[in-house]
Design a protein around this motif. Structure first.
Motif, PDB file in Angstrom:
ATOM      1  N   UNK A  82      57.837  38.070  23.324  1.00  0.00           N
ATOM      2  CA  UNK A  82      57.902  39.375  23.953  1.00  0.00           C
ATOM      3  C   UNK A  82      58.038  39.183  25.410  1.00  0.00           C
ATOM      4  N   UNK A  83      58.512  40.359  26.154  1.00  0.00           N
ATOM      5  CA  UNK A  83      58.742  40.424  27.537  1.00  0.00           C
ATOM      6  C   UNK A  83      57.197  41.108  28.106  1.00  0.00           C
ATOM      7  N   UNK A  84      56.457  40.045  28.924  1.00  0.00           N
ATOM      8  CA  UNK A  84      55.198  40.502  29.403  1.00  0.00           C
ATOM      9  C   UNK A  84      55.054  40.002  30.886  1.00  0.00           C
ATOM     10  N   UNK A  85      53.880  40.438  31.434  1.00  0.00           N
ATOM     11  CA  UNK A  85      53.623  39.808  32.710  1.00  0.00           C
ATOM     12  C   UNK A  85      52.189  39.890  32.970  1.00  0.00           C
ATOM     13  N   UNK A  86      51.711  39.103  34.084  1.00  0.00           N
ATOM     14  CA  UNK A  86      50.465  38.611  34.429  1.00  0.00           C
ATOM     15  C   UNK A  86      50.480  38.536  35.877  1.00  0.00           C
ATOM     16  N   UNK A  87      49.632  39.191  36.853  1.00  0.00           N
ATOM     17  CA  UNK A  87      49.687  38.920  38.007  1.00  0.00           C
ATOM     18  C   UNK A  87      48.257  38.596  38.617  1.00  0.00           C
ATOM     19  N   UNK A  88      48.321  37.293  39.278  1.00  0.00           N
ATOM     20  CA  UNK A  88      47.339  36.568  40.013  1.00  0.00           C
ATOM     21  C   UNK A  88      47.102  36.755  41.294  1.00  0.00           C
ATOM     22  N   UNK A  89      45.659  36.920  41.652  1.00  0.00           N
ATOM     23  CA  UNK A  89      45.529  36.904  43.152  1.00  0.00           C
ATOM     24  C   UNK A  89      43.743  36.371  43.374  1.00  0.00           C
ATOM     25  N   UNK A  90      43.602  35.788  44.473  1.00  0.00           N
ATOM     26  CA  UNK A  90      42.447  35.446  45.058  1.00  0.00           C
ATOM     27  C   UNK A  90      41.775  34.275  44.002  1.00  0.00           C
ATOM     28  N   UNK A  91      42.370  33.296  43.759  1.00  0.00           N
ATOM     29  CA  UNK A  91      41.967  32.141  43.394  1.00  0.00           C
ATOM     30  C   UNK A  91      40.871  31.467  43.819  1.00  0.00           C
ATOM     31  N   UNK A  92      39.750  31.282  43.386  1.00  0.00           N
ATOM     32  CA  UNK A  92      38.667  30.672  43.791  1.00  0.00           C
ATOM     33  C   UNK A  92      38.920  29.030  44.165  1.00  0.00           C
TER      34      UNK A  92
END
Length: 170
Positions: free
Chosen positions: A126-136
C-alpha cells in the motif's frame, strides 16, 4: 505541510502499492558498530496526513497516507541489508513522538539503514509514509546482565582403574 520537530527539515520515506517498493536511506558510521556490544538510538517519528505524490511516473497523484513502520538495519555496505537491528510499531499518528531503540549487532557494521516498511505480514502492498526527524547519535550502553536460570555442573568421570594382571603360573 507538516512542520519539522527540530530545525528546518525532516526526512520523508514512502511505501508504494505498485511493484511493492519502499524507500530507505543509509549512512556510513564514523566508527563501526561492534559485534556483541549494546547500543541505544532515538528518533522522532510521525505520519504526514497529506503526502501527495505522482503515482508510478504518471500525472495521477495519490495520497500516500497509510501508516508504515521504521526498520533499522546494520549493513556491511551502503546498500546491503545484513541484520535487522530494530523496528518500530506502525506509526499512525501525525504528531511527533520520540521512539527509543536498543540493539545488539551480531557482527561489526560500518553502515546503518533506515527503511520505511509495510505492516507485516504484508498481505497487500500500500501507499504509506513515515517522516523522521532529530535522530540521536548511536550510543554504546552496557549490555543487560544475563540472569542465570540454572547451572549445570558436569563432573568428569573418574579414571577407570585398569585391572591388575594376575600371573597364576605354578
Amino acid at each position: 505541510r507538516h512542520e519539522p520537530f527540530d530545525g528546518n527539515t525532516y526526512l520523508g520515506l514512502v511505501t508504494r502499492e505498485v511493484r511493492e517498493t519502499y524507500e530507505m536511506v543509509s549512512q556510513q558510521l564514523e566508527s563501526p558498530l561492534q559485534a556483541n556490544r549494546c547500543y541505544k538510538f532515538s528518533i522522532y517519528l510521525a505520519k504526514s496526513v497529506d503526502y501527495i505524490s505522482a503515482f508510478d511516473g504518471s500525472k495521477i497523484e495519490k495520497n500516500f497516507n497509510n501508516p508504515v513502520k521504521l526498520r533499522i538495519w546494520g549493513c556491511l555496505t551502503s546498500c546491503s541489508k545484513t541484520q535487522l537491528l530494530a523496528e518500530s510499531p506502525l506509526v499512525d499518528h501525525s504528531d511527533w513522538k520520540q521512539y527509543n531503540f536498543k540493539f545488539k549487532p551480531n557482527r561489526n557494521y560500518n553502515y546503518v539503514m533506515l527503511e520505511a516498511f509495510y505492516k507485516t505480514p504484508v498481505l497487500l502492498p500500500y501507499n504509506g509514509n513515515i517522516i523522521l526527524d532529530k535522530a540521536s547519535d548511536i550510543i554504546e550502553i552496557p549490555c543487560p546482565a544475563v540472569k542465570e536460570i540454572a547451572k549445570v555442573v558436569v563432573k568428569k568421570p573418574e579414571a577407570a582403574k585398569k585391572p591388575e594382571l594376575v600371573n597364576k603360573s605354578s
